[in-house]
Design a protein around this motif. Sequence first.
Motif, PDB file in Angstrom:
ATOM      1  N   LYS A   1       0.222   2.617 -12.146  1.00  0.00           N
ATOM      2  CA  LYS A   1       1.476   1.972 -11.771  1.00  0.00           C
ATOM      3  C   LYS A   1       1.208   0.924 -10.714  1.00  0.00           C
ATOM      4  N   GLU A   2       1.617  -0.308 -10.965  1.00  0.00           N
ATOM      5  CA  GLU A   2       1.467  -1.337  -9.947  1.00  0.00           C
ATOM      6  C   GLU A   2       2.739  -2.143  -9.829  1.00  0.00           C
ATOM      7  N   GLY A   3       2.903  -2.788  -8.692  1.00  0.00           N
ATOM      8  CA  GLY A   3       4.096  -3.588  -8.484  1.00  0.00           C
ATOM      9  C   GLY A   3       3.872  -4.597  -7.373  1.00  0.00           C
ATOM     10  N   ILE A   4       4.835  -5.496  -7.236  1.00  0.00           N
ATOM     11  CA  ILE A   4       4.727  -6.543  -6.225  1.00  0.00           C
ATOM     12  C   ILE A   4       5.829  -6.328  -5.191  1.00  0.00           C
ATOM     13  N   CYS A   5       5.469  -6.535  -3.916  1.00  0.00           N
ATOM     14  CA  CYS A   5       6.459  -6.386  -2.852  1.00  0.00           C
ATOM     15  C   CYS A   5       6.344  -7.582  -1.923  1.00  0.00           C
ATOM     16  N   LYS A   6       7.492  -8.166  -1.579  1.00  0.00           N
ATOM     17  CA  LYS A   6       7.482  -9.304  -0.648  1.00  0.00           C
ATOM     18  C   LYS A   6       7.532  -8.781   0.782  1.00  0.00           C
ATOM     19  N   LEU A   7       6.573  -9.201   1.589  1.00  0.00           N
ATOM     20  CA  LEU A   7       6.510  -8.751   2.980  1.00  0.00           C
ATOM     21  C   LEU A   7       7.010  -9.868   3.889  1.00  0.00           C
ATOM     22  N   PRO A   8       7.259  -9.556   5.165  1.00  0.00           N
ATOM     23  CA  PRO A   8       7.677 -10.614   6.097  1.00  0.00           C
ATOM     24  C   PRO A   8       6.624 -11.731   6.167  1.00  0.00           C
TER      25      PRO A   8
END
Lengths: 77, 699
Positions: free
Chosen positions: B42-49
């Motif tokens: 399972k992989e995904g993308i997350c937007k960080l500050p």
Amino acid sequence: MQLTLADIKRGQQGIITDVSSIHIPLKLLEMGCLPGNLVELVQVAPFADPMYLNINGTHLAIRKETAIHILIEISNG
Amino acid sequence: MAKQINVALIGNPNTGKTSVFNALTGLNQKVGNYPGITVEKKEGICKLPRGVKAHIIDLPGTYSLNASSLDENVVIELLLNKNDKDFPDVAVVVSDVENLKRNLLLYTQIKDLEIPTILVINMSDRMTYKGIKLDIPYLEQKLETKIALISTRKNRGIDELKEVIANYKELSVKPCLNASEIDTDYFDKLRKAFPNQLLYKLWLVITQDVNFGKVDRNQIDAIHSFKTKSEADLKRLQQKETIKRYQFINNTLKKGQTIDLNSAKDLRIKLDRILTHKVWGYLIFGIILLTIFQAIYDWSSVPMDFIDSAFASLSEWTKHLMPEGAFTNLIAEGIIPGLGGIVIFIPQIAFLFLFISVLEESGYMSRVVFLMDRIMRRFGLSGKSVVPLISGTACAIPAIMATRNIESWKERLITILVTPFTTCSARLPVYLIIISLVIPEGRFFGLSYQALTLMLLYLIGFGAAIVSAWILNKVLKIRSKTFFVVEMPNYKVPLLKNVALTVLEKTKSFVFGAGKIILAISIVLWFLASYGPGEQFNNAEDIVTQQHALDNLTQDELDQKIASHKLEHSFIGIAGHAIEPAIRPLGYDWKIGIAIVSSFAAREVFVGTLATIYSVGSDEEETIKNRMAGEVNPILGGPLFNFASGISLLLFYAFAMQCMSTLAIVKRETNSWKWPMYQLVIMSAFAYLVALIAYQFLK
């Protein structure tokens, strides 16, 4: 006679004194089944097998055949 | 360009690791497989500050870095291989506030790999309830890290976690204890032999052989020559290491954590007193199963009827709208009915995965494992076999993969071999359509006869699984150590978001996976049914018109006769007639024969195949069900789908091994073609026999 975890009654608490590392999977040790830790019998299935235990705060179930390789001292009850 | 960092989520099972993953990535996630193995990735993308993007991998749950299964091995392979494209810039260890002590074991191991590591303490909303207090600054200092105290349930602390991940460069990479003290001589020698390698990494590679034996050691190959200790000695050292780690953790938590047992309330004990009770426990489990079956049958019938008729009208509408010709026919008679055969599944699959994921998420599934272990052991299975057997009612493929946590190889192999007997959702459309044709309507104590029949079929499936397990247990001569350890997690109200994502993702992958096969097969079938060799097919119109020249038929009736004559002499008709002698004793005609043969690719093809064959045979606007009800037995007269042939078909589908994907998975999980071939031959031969007996008795 030396007591094993298989002898513990419901509601009793014990301290693990020794585990025979050849018979016990590493996974069980890693879950906290180590000498010195507190163990309590929470619930038993019919025929007292498997046993639902609270070892060192971790709740898990093991079979009686594994429990006989874990030595304990009863600390209450 | 925005910078992208790799983040690995690591943690014990039942810590809410997947909830953290869902909270970070939302719908920006995809599920695939690790190359060459069937472990879910399972992989995904997350937007960080500050414009940083994180590529997040949700690694399989593990209690430690000492792998004992293929899933856990994935974690170690990634963490030991700096050249892997997914090698984490930062590791996020997810722990559960109520099991901090045990969760920290894995944390200290990962710290020893000198990867920047963040400690997430999840389920913080339960702290007051459980009387737990934490001294975060003290713990951060002792554990050499930043701690993010979060609650995915209350959606608290996620932004803070993102902030900490974005600042991963500030994290210390110092280990928090010195594990090599357990045997200084040995580790000194190791250090001298491989001065450029991390000590703990070497130790892991050496000991993996003891536990598992499949670590890819491309860079540290020479380590093979460093076997100065026996396996038993190494195991003793691992035990010492574990004790050492717990000493450190106990000392740290003694100051950093206070638990006020007086203010702790425990719902677990009260619930367990009922749910794992010798009588009530089994009763409740039975009621839950009954509810699931009623739901699959009753609740999903409305959307299913709707889908069925919608596709029938869509096909009719296409025919009217598009110019006549082979292409229009391909779409209206081949592709649309084929697609309908896939879409009609969706309501039931969604319901099944809904129930299964609620049972898993709530922690109830572990209680079932506990309750069933003793009973299952009599049949050579483990309590843990219950999970594959239940999830086998959705699909045998994930079910067989779920056998991986069964510790004993023999119990695991037997579970794998018998799981395909359970009624998977691919059998459902076959069951449902046949039940609605041959079982009368009516109710018995509020349960419909049809729902009861369905339940009986499920029980037959479980029964076949249990009985064959018992036989296999007697026949198979495999000696393997039997260990059984199952964690009993706390009860939790399932998170809606997690359940919804599971249902969505599983349904999607099932529909697209099976959909491709069904679509391909329906197109091929349409061609085979629409074309044929020789005079009889090409001159069908003349031949039939001549035959019925004196019968005074209307044009409609004549067209029907022509169509069915054509079908009989098409490629598929010829093939069907060839196999008819083998299936006639079971009460089937050649059309059903074709559907059965094509179902060996995948069972769910059955309804689609009949839909395709029948829509080629008639052009009236009708649903699949009505067409099947109208079929006449060519030899005996009377409806083709009567009680006897219907029951025989139901039993055939209950037992036959008709799923190529399952066979492929069994091959992968058992590492040999031997077992899937046994399954194919024995199950199918048994199915034929039972169907034969049933028809001959009932006709």
